[in-house]
Design an enzyme around this catalytic site. Structure first.
Site, PDB file in Angstrom:
ATOM      1  N   ARG A   1      -3.440  30.987 -25.156  1.00 52.79           N
ATOM      2  CA  ARG A   1      -3.100  30.287 -23.745  1.00 52.79           C
ATOM      3  C   ARG A   1      -4.498  30.174 -22.976  1.00 52.79           C
ATOM      4  NH1 ARG A   1       1.136  33.756 -20.348  1.00 52.79           N
ATOM      5  NH2 ARG A   1      -0.387  35.324 -20.968  1.00 52.79           N
TER       6      ARG A   1
ATOM      7  N   ASN B   1       4.163  31.162 -22.773  1.00 56.50           N
ATOM      8  CA  ASN B   1       4.665  32.098 -23.795  1.00 56.50           C
ATOM      9  C   ASN B   1       6.084  31.608 -23.987  1.00 56.50           C
ATOM     10  OD1 ASN B   1       2.068  32.724 -24.917  1.00 56.50           O
ATOM     11  ND2 ASN B   1       2.482  35.144 -23.705  1.00 56.50           N
TER      12      ASN B   1
END
Length: 217
Positions: free
Chosen positions: A18, A36
């Protein structure tokens, strides 16, 4: 403005994926978010110029280790003008803590695996070094044999040189003796040859005188 919605599968959670997407999108000037999912995948929404989005897709496919992308599902999406920046949509606190600790654990395990690989490689090199060391010992022993052989030849040469010097000395001594004797012989011959000539001359003189007396008679 164009937009896309992507679902990324693979090793993309607890490995800093990320953060990589966030940095890449901000570098390209895109807006959107990354988050996520419960199944271990990651969802990405991004919007911006079409050419830049194409470049962003290529970057999504190639994250730095230990992240690994197995597949990506991409579809067009409707732009959201309200989104001005690109952000990470956080998970619940306990999941974010797990994400952080998991990322560190994954990275450490990868480093540990790499360390073990290097350790095995080091063992191979160590064995190779031992082989070279044994080979060097063989060469060293062979070199010692050559040194000893050279010493033997050197001693033999010294003996030969010594005998040669003695032979030359003897020859020079004999030459001196011979030269001295030849000189004496030549001097003797020269002296005797002079006396012989004088006797011959005296004899010839007497012979001429006798012949003159005979002619008068």
């Amino acid at each position: 403005m164009d937009a896309l919605h992507a679902r990324v599968y693979g090793r993309v959670q607890r490995v800093g994926y990320r953060r990589f997407i966030l940095d890449s999108a901000q570098e390209l000037g895109l807006s959107g978010y990354v988050k996520n999912e419960g199944d271990g995948s990651v969802t990405i929404f991004a919007q911006g110029d079409e050419t830049i989005l194409e470049k962003f897709i290529e970057m999504m496919k190639s994250p730095p280790p230990p992240a690994y992308v197995k597949s990506i599902d991409i579809r067009e999406a409707k732009p959201r003008p309200a989104l001005k920046y690109f952000t990470i949509k956080p998970s619940p606190l306990h999941e974010e803590l797990q994400e952080g600790f998991g990322a560190m654990q994954t990275i450490l395990m990868d480093y540990w695996k790499e360390f073990r690989d290097y350790r095995e490689e080091f063992r191979d090199y160590r064995q190779e070094f031992r082989d070279f060391r044994d080979e060097f010992r063989d060469y060293r022993n062979e070199f010692r044999s050559f040194v000893n052989e050279f010493r033997d030849y050197r001693e033999e040469f010294r003996e030969f040189a010594k005998r040669t010097d003695e032979n030359f000395r003897m020859i020079m001594e004999k030459y001196g003796e011979i030269s001295e004797k030849l000189t004496t012989i030549l001097e003797t011959l020269t002296k005797e040859s002079k006396e012989t000539r004088e006797m011959l001359n005296e004899t010839m003189k007497l012979l001429r005188e006798a012949l003159e007396k005979l002619s008068r008679l």
